[in-house]
Design a protein around this motif. Structure first.
Motif, PDB file in Angstrom:
ATOM      1  N   HIS A  13      56.552  34.500  77.310  1.00  0.00           N
ATOM      2  CA  HIS A  13      55.963  35.123  76.138  1.00  0.00           C
ATOM      3  C   HIS A  13      55.231  36.382  76.578  1.00  0.00           C
ATOM      4  N   TYR A  14      55.555  37.492  75.942  1.00  0.00           N
ATOM      5  CA  TYR A  14      54.999  38.783  76.316  1.00  0.00           C
ATOM      6  C   TYR A  14      53.961  39.258  75.311  1.00  0.00           C
ATOM      7  N   PRO A  15      53.006  40.092  75.749  1.00  0.00           N
ATOM      8  CA  PRO A  15      52.041  40.691  74.820  1.00  0.00           C
ATOM      9  C   PRO A  15      52.763  41.569  73.798  1.00  0.00           C
ATOM     10  N   ILE A  16      52.175  41.711  72.644  1.00  0.00           N
ATOM     11  CA  ILE A  16      52.804  42.428  71.540  1.00  0.00           C
ATOM     12  C   ILE A  16      53.112  43.881  71.899  1.00  0.00           C
ATOM     13  N   GLY A  17      52.244  44.541  72.650  1.00  0.00           N
ATOM     14  CA  GLY A  17      52.506  45.927  73.041  1.00  0.00           C
ATOM     15  C   GLY A  17      53.734  46.055  73.918  1.00  0.00           C
ATOM     16  N   LEU A  18      53.920  45.093  74.810  1.00  0.00           N
ATOM     17  CA  LEU A  18      55.101  45.099  75.666  1.00  0.00           C
ATOM     18  C   LEU A  18      56.356  44.836  74.840  1.00  0.00           C
ATOM     19  N   LEU A  19      56.280  43.904  73.903  1.00  0.00           N
ATOM     20  CA  LEU A  19      57.429  43.649  73.028  1.00  0.00           C
ATOM     21  C   LEU A  19      57.815  44.901  72.254  1.00  0.00           C
ATOM     22  N   PHE A  20      56.822  45.628  71.787  1.00  0.00           N
ATOM     23  CA  PHE A  20      57.118  46.871  71.074  1.00  0.00           C
ATOM     24  C   PHE A  20      57.842  47.848  71.996  1.00  0.00           C
ATOM     25  N   ASP A  21      57.333  48.016  73.213  1.00  0.00           N
ATOM     26  CA  ASP A  21      57.971  48.931  74.169  1.00  0.00           C
ATOM     27  C   ASP A  21      59.410  48.523  74.460  1.00  0.00           C
ATOM     28  N   LEU A  22      59.646  47.219  74.606  1.00  0.00           N
ATOM     29  CA  LEU A  22      60.975  46.737  74.950  1.00  0.00           C
ATOM     30  C   LEU A  22      61.954  46.757  73.778  1.00  0.00           C
ATOM     31  N   LEU A  23      61.460  46.448  72.576  1.00  0.00           N
ATOM     32  CA  LEU A  23      62.367  46.191  71.465  1.00  0.00           C
ATOM     33  C   LEU A  23      62.336  47.208  70.338  1.00  0.00           C
ATOM     34  N   SER A  36      60.482  50.607  70.387  1.00  0.00           N
ATOM     35  CA  SER A  36      59.750  51.854  70.635  1.00  0.00           C
ATOM     36  C   SER A  36      60.284  53.021  69.822  1.00  0.00           C
ATOM     37  N   SER A  37      61.508  52.926  69.317  1.00  0.00           N
ATOM     38  CA  SER A  37      62.027  54.011  68.483  1.00  0.00           C
ATOM     39  C   SER A  37      61.722  53.786  67.002  1.00  0.00           C
ATOM     40  N   SER A  38      61.084  52.668  66.681  1.00  0.00           N
ATOM     41  CA  SER A  38      60.719  52.363  65.293  1.00  0.00           C
ATOM     42  C   SER A  38      59.502  53.178  64.880  1.00  0.00           C
ATOM     43  N   PRO A  39      59.408  53.487  63.588  1.00  0.00           N
ATOM     44  CA  PRO A  39      58.204  54.192  63.128  1.00  0.00           C
ATOM     45  C   PRO A  39      56.984  53.270  63.205  1.00  0.00           C
ATOM     46  N   LEU A  40      55.842  53.866  63.407  1.00  0.00           N
ATOM     47  CA  LEU A  40      54.594  53.101  63.440  1.00  0.00           C
ATOM     48  C   LEU A  40      53.898  53.212  62.097  1.00  0.00           C
ATOM     49  N   PRO A  41      53.098  52.290  61.655  1.00  0.00           N
ATOM     50  CA  PRO A  41      52.807  51.047  62.368  1.00  0.00           C
ATOM     51  C   PRO A  41      53.999  50.100  62.337  1.00  0.00           C
ATOM     52  N   TRP A  42      54.110  49.321  63.384  1.00  0.00           N
ATOM     53  CA  TRP A  42      55.179  48.330  63.506  1.00  0.00           C
ATOM     54  C   TRP A  42      54.763  47.123  62.680  1.00  0.00           C
ATOM     55  N   ASN A  43      55.523  46.787  61.686  1.00  0.00           N
ATOM     56  CA  ASN A  43      55.201  45.649  60.826  1.00  0.00           C
ATOM     57  C   ASN A  43      55.708  44.366  61.469  1.00  0.00           C
ATOM     58  N   ILE A  44      54.809  43.436  61.642  1.00  0.00           N
ATOM     59  CA  ILE A  44      55.175  42.145  62.213  1.00  0.00           C
ATOM     60  C   ILE A  44      54.666  41.046  61.300  1.00  0.00           C
ATOM     61  N   THR A  45      55.288  39.912  61.392  1.00  0.00           N
ATOM     62  CA  THR A  45      54.863  38.733  60.645  1.00  0.00           C
ATOM     63  C   THR A  45      54.628  37.622  61.652  1.00  0.00           C
ATOM     64  N   VAL A  46      53.475  37.006  61.574  1.00  0.00           N
ATOM     65  CA  VAL A  46      53.149  35.886  62.446  1.00  0.00           C
ATOM     66  C   VAL A  46      53.305  34.616  61.627  1.00  0.00           C
ATOM     67  N   HIS A  47      54.134  33.705  62.119  1.00  0.00           N
ATOM     68  CA  HIS A  47      54.379  32.443  61.427  1.00  0.00           C
ATOM     69  C   HIS A  47      53.627  31.321  62.131  1.00  0.00           C
ATOM     70  N   PHE A  48      52.939  30.512  61.341  1.00  0.00           N
ATOM     71  CA  PHE A  48      52.246  29.357  61.884  1.00  0.00           C
ATOM     72  C   PHE A  48      52.999  28.068  61.583  1.00  0.00           C
ATOM     73  N   LYS A  49      54.101  28.167  60.833  1.00  0.00           N
ATOM     74  CA  LYS A  49      54.951  27.017  60.562  1.00  0.00           C
ATOM     75  C   LYS A  49      56.363  27.523  60.278  1.00  0.00           C
ATOM     76  N   SER A  50      57.314  26.629  60.308  1.00  0.00           N
ATOM     77  CA  SER A  50      58.722  26.941  60.037  1.00  0.00           C
ATOM     78  C   SER A  50      59.250  28.054  60.934  1.00  0.00           C
ATOM     79  N   PHE A  51      59.046  27.918  62.228  1.00  0.00           N
ATOM     80  CA  PHE A  51      59.564  28.903  63.164  1.00  0.00           C
ATOM     81  C   PHE A  51      60.401  28.173  64.218  1.00  0.00           C
ATOM     82  N   PRO A  52      61.225  28.891  64.952  1.00  0.00           N
ATOM     83  CA  PRO A  52      62.106  28.232  65.928  1.00  0.00           C
ATOM     84  C   PRO A  52      61.327  27.725  67.148  1.00  0.00           C
TER      85      PRO A  52
END
Length: 153
Positions: A2-12, A14-30
């Motif tokens: 599991h990587y920090p969110i900033g690293l995930l942004f850099d890896l996956l 970085s060409s996306s416009p900011l702010p990067w919209n993310i959703t954090v799930h506390f249930k029903s996730f893989p």
């Protein structure tokens, strides 16, 4: 891993416009792909653990230990609610050092790598050399990851 969110942004993304919209799930996730996080309190506890670890390296835990529970809560709530002033009022204490100490004891850092079997490098690094000269990011990289620095001509 599991990587920090900033690293995930850099890896996956970085060409996306900011702010990067993310959703954090506390249930029903893989659950096969993600660590289960039972509550927001667990995230807060992990955050405070990271803050304590960094303060131990920088100030021998003196700053965080002198804070009251309400200061810890203000730090967390400022981060959680995107209230920079609320967060910085407490965090600045963790970023300061007495002038007579000539800087932090150690700079907390972690370098993530994808090319080796070690997912990251973490090492104690003093910000000031024995001769009193301030170290730079280049000095850190030369010491812990020399292949990342282009040779000087």
């Amino acid at each position: 891993m599991h990587y920090p969110i900033g690293l995930l942004f850099d890896l996956l993304a970085s060409s996306s416009p900011l702010p990067w919209n993310i959703t954090v799930h506390f249930k029903s996730f893989p659950e096969k792909d993600l660590l289960h996080c039972p509550s927001k309190d667990v995230i807060e506890a992990h955050f405070m653990s990271c803050m304590k670890e960094a303060d131990a390296l920088k100030h021998k835990s003196q700053v965080i230990n002198e804070m009251q529970k309400k200061d810890h809560k203000q730090l967390w709530m400022g981060l959680q609610n995107d209230r920079f002033d609320q967060f910085w009022a407490i965090n600045r204490k963790l970023m300061e050092y007495p002038a007579e100490e000539n800087g932090f004891r150690y700079i907390p850092f972690r370098i993530y790598q994808t090319t080796t079997e070690r997912p990251f490098i973490q090492k104690l690094f003093r910000p000031v050399a024995a001769d009193g000269q301030l170290h730079t990011l280049g000095d850190l990289l030369k010491e812990v990851c020399p292949s990342a620095i282009a040779p000087e001509d």
